[in-house]
Write a protein that holds these residues in place. Structure first.
Motif, mmCIF file in Angstrom:
data_model
loop_
_atom_site.group_PDB
_atom_site.id
_atom_site.type_symbol
_atom_site.label_atom_id
_atom_site.label_comp_id
_atom_site.label_asym_id
_atom_site.label_seq_id
_atom_site.Cartn_x
_atom_site.Cartn_y
_atom_site.Cartn_z
ATOM 1 N N ASP A 66 33.891 -0.997 15.388
ATOM 2 C CA ASP A 66 32.519 -0.002 14.933
ATOM 3 C C ASP A 66 32.116 -0.465 14.164
ATOM 4 O O ASP A 66 32.075 0.662 13.577
ATOM 5 C CB ASP A 66 33.263 1.161 15.440
ATOM 6 N N THR A 67 31.499 -1.202 13.357
ATOM 7 C CA THR A 67 30.221 -1.282 11.895
ATOM 8 C C THR A 67 29.039 -1.308 12.680
ATOM 9 O O THR A 67 27.775 -1.215 11.759
ATOM 10 C CB THR A 67 30.849 -2.411 11.381
ATOM 11 N N ALA A 68 28.711 -2.005 14.073
ATOM 12 C CA ALA A 68 27.231 -1.868 14.638
ATOM 13 C C ALA A 68 27.224 -2.176 15.680
ATOM 14 O O ALA A 68 27.163 -2.954 16.220
ATOM 15 C CB ALA A 68 27.320 -3.938 14.084
ATOM 16 N N PHE A 69 27.343 -0.968 16.424
ATOM 17 C CA PHE A 69 28.094 -0.601 17.750
ATOM 18 C C PHE A 69 26.601 -1.209 18.094
ATOM 19 O O PHE A 69 26.217 -2.015 18.946
ATOM 20 C CB PHE A 69 28.088 0.901 18.111
ATOM 21 N N ALA A 70 25.298 -0.550 17.834
ATOM 22 C CA ALA A 70 24.393 -0.480 18.500
ATOM 23 C C ALA A 70 23.727 -1.978 18.501
ATOM 24 O O ALA A 70 23.080 -2.026 19.488
ATOM 25 C CB ALA A 70 23.406 0.456 17.262
ATOM 26 N N GLN A 71 23.798 -3.159 17.729
ATOM 27 C CA GLN A 71 23.398 -4.155 17.420
ATOM 28 C C GLN A 71 24.706 -4.842 18.558
ATOM 29 O O GLN A 71 23.943 -5.645 19.079
ATOM 30 C CB GLN A 71 23.841 -4.587 15.971
#
Length: 223
Positions: A66-71
């Motif tokens: 969950d540190t770069a979900f959109a990516q």
């Protein structure tokens, strides 16, 4: 599906056993799918080959959650060899972003330094996790992400990992294809369980990432 369809509506769809897809990245239409045959990955009989186990123990990536979900979603939507189109269009991307903000969608990511090299994302609801998509820009990156996901689900008390469709890639991990009625039975059982997608703590404490060896140990003890 119209513009008034919300992330909460999407959660209700998952609880009924249906999920969204689009025909193409640039097609804004979204369809709800309820396949006759469903791919699932049994958590208690999850299979890891000896080669893959050796790879995981070497910790070739830093695994984050969950540190770069959109990516992760964006990279899953990109064209790849053998796949010129994607089912993840912009309305679907927006809905999963909202689910993530609500705490129901999560990403597992494989990093090397500042470079995101692989990962996956999906939806968590009670004792079920609905795997949506994965990507890989380095050898075994998506496989490592999947193994760490399974360890997390086992630790959190989940009983269902929905893979949607059976693929050759997933069959190596023990995935199986089941009928719609059987899937509904497993889903009902999973929705009666309170799974927790909690942050795993490694042997070095909460500040340290879970190692590959620790992930493998969780999986082995569950089988």
């Amino acid at each position: 599906m119209n513009d008034s369809f919300t992330a909460r509506d999407l959660l209700a769809c998952y609880a009924r056993g249906v999920f969204p897809m689009a025909d193409a990245r640039k097609d804004n239409r979204v369809f709800l799918i309820d396949p006759e045959r469903r791919g699932v990955i049994p958590l208690r009989t999850f299979h890891i080959s000896r080669r893959m186990a050796r790879t995981v123990r070497k910790d070739p990536f830093e695994v984050r959650v969950d540190t770069a979900f959109a990516q992760v979603v964006e990279l899953c939507a990109e064209a790849a060899p053998g796949r010129t189109e994607t089912w993840i269009n912009h309305p679907i991307e927006r809905l999963y972003g909202q689910l993530h903000e609500l705490g129901f969608a999560h990403s597992v990511e494989c990093w090397r330094g500042d470079e995101l090299l692989g990962g996956l994302y999906g939806v968590s609801l009670k004792g079920a996790f609905f795997g949506e998509s994965m990507f890989s820009r380095a050898t075994d990156a998506s496989k490592v992400a999947l193994i760490h996901l399974v360890a997390r689900l086992i630790a959190g008390g989940y009983v269902l990992l929905d893979a949607q469709f059976m693929t050759e890639h997933l069959s190596q991990f023990g995935a199986e294809e089941i009928s719609r009625p059987e899937y509904q039975r497993r889903l009902k059982r999973a929705l009666a369980v309170d799974g927790k997608f909690q942050r795993l703590t490694g042997a070095a404490g909460a500040a340290a990432a879970v190692t590959g060896a620790e992930a493998l140990q969780l999986i082995t003890h569950a089988s």
